[in-house]
Enzyme design. Sequence first.
Site, PDB file in Angstrom:
ATOM      1  CD  GLU A 170     -12.331  -0.864   5.434  1.00  0.00           C
ATOM      2  OE1 GLU A 170     -13.391  -0.182   5.325  1.00  0.00           O
ATOM      3  OE2 GLU A 170     -11.273  -0.708   6.248  1.00  0.00           O
ATOM      4  CG  HIS A 187      -8.736  -2.314   1.548  1.00  0.00           C
ATOM      5  ND1 HIS A 187      -7.963  -1.347   1.411  1.00  0.00           N
ATOM      6  CD2 HIS A 187      -8.823  -2.595   2.728  1.00  0.00           C
ATOM      7  CE1 HIS A 187      -7.434  -1.065   2.810  1.00  0.00           C
ATOM      8  NE2 HIS A 187      -8.082  -1.773   3.557  1.00  0.00           N
ATOM      9  CG  HIS A 233      -3.657  -3.720   5.042  1.00  0.00           C
ATOM     10  ND1 HIS A 233      -3.716  -3.790   6.140  1.00  0.00           N
ATOM     11  CD2 HIS A 233      -4.603  -2.709   4.643  1.00  0.00           C
ATOM     12  CE1 HIS A 233      -5.004  -3.690   6.573  1.00  0.00           C
ATOM     13  NE2 HIS A 233      -5.488  -3.031   5.696  1.00  0.00           N
ATOM     14  CD  GLU A 264       6.458  -0.565 -17.454  1.00  0.00           C
ATOM     15  OE1 GLU A 264       7.100   0.184 -16.572  1.00  0.00           O
ATOM     16  OE2 GLU A 264       6.900  -1.415 -18.190  1.00  0.00           O
ATOM     17  CG  HIS A 267      -5.974   1.472   6.282  1.00  0.00           C
ATOM     18  ND1 HIS A 267      -7.114   2.024   6.725  1.00  0.00           N
ATOM     19  CD2 HIS A 267      -5.818   0.435   5.769  1.00  0.00           C
ATOM     20  CE1 HIS A 267      -7.823   0.842   6.624  1.00  0.00           C
ATOM     21  NE2 HIS A 267      -7.080  -0.314   6.178  1.00  0.00           N
TER      22      HIS A 267
END
Length: 271
Positions: free
Chosen positions: A115, A139, A141, A169, A210
């Site tokens: 990525e 990044h 999942h 929040e 994703h």
Amino acid sequence: MDILKSPFMSDMTRISREIYAKGWGEANGGNISLRITPGEMHAYLHCLTSGPTVELSKAVPELAGDYFLVTGTGVFFRNVAEYPHESLGIVKVNEDGASYTVVWGYASGGRPTSELPTHLPAHATRKRVTNGESRVVLHTHATNLIALSFVLPLDTKIVSRELWEMMSECVVLFPEGLGVMKWMMPGSEEIGQETAKMLEKHALVLWAHHGIFGAGKSMDQAFGLIETADKAAEMLLKVMAAGGKKQAIAAEELKALASTFGLTPMAGVLD
Ligand code: 2HA
Ligand code: ZN
């Protein structure tokens, strides 16, 4: 000075463990990059070597000369803390911003995350819009956010409002909302460019079906943003499963909350 004991290395290993514990880092899922400032790098320059140089498909002149600590491709988050020298590497973006050189790590012949075409443009954008403050791109999942992308419309304003309503929040931590993108090919140039565009306005970007991208000035800030959004997503899923909302924090209350903190919520979300 042992680079494995540096603050940036312990930040990376600590958060990698947290991500695995959250259940967000199955197998090789997810990746992190951290911009190391010249001041932080200074004490460890003697640890660096000159490894392979790799051309970038899209130059990032904004990052010329910057060092990044980056998880390797195929790396399992659960193993990062135990095998940092194999799991992590440091890349230096070269002076023209068109290539990078591996200067440390990936000891077993690894390379940076697949990525990277998203991480570098993401850093370029966040560095610019935060006047150089933003240093982390994470990044992962995140389970509940991914689940939510199957049941809510893939619309930035709708998803942002739903998350803001779940806990106080949220509007305070991400008043600019959470950017939502449709599913795209992971690792591609297109998803990288589209994500960087989203990051102009949002520190959090959801990749439907994703995962999530979070940016921040520190590892804790990027992780905290994702953790908060994912908790709100978890509650929303529970509320939906329980038959749906009967009441929620009202738009006027969310506006007042943001204003108490001197924040301006993303336009069009609370109308
Ligand atoms: O590194 O998470 O998006 C594996 C991934 C790809
Ligand atoms: Zn992923």
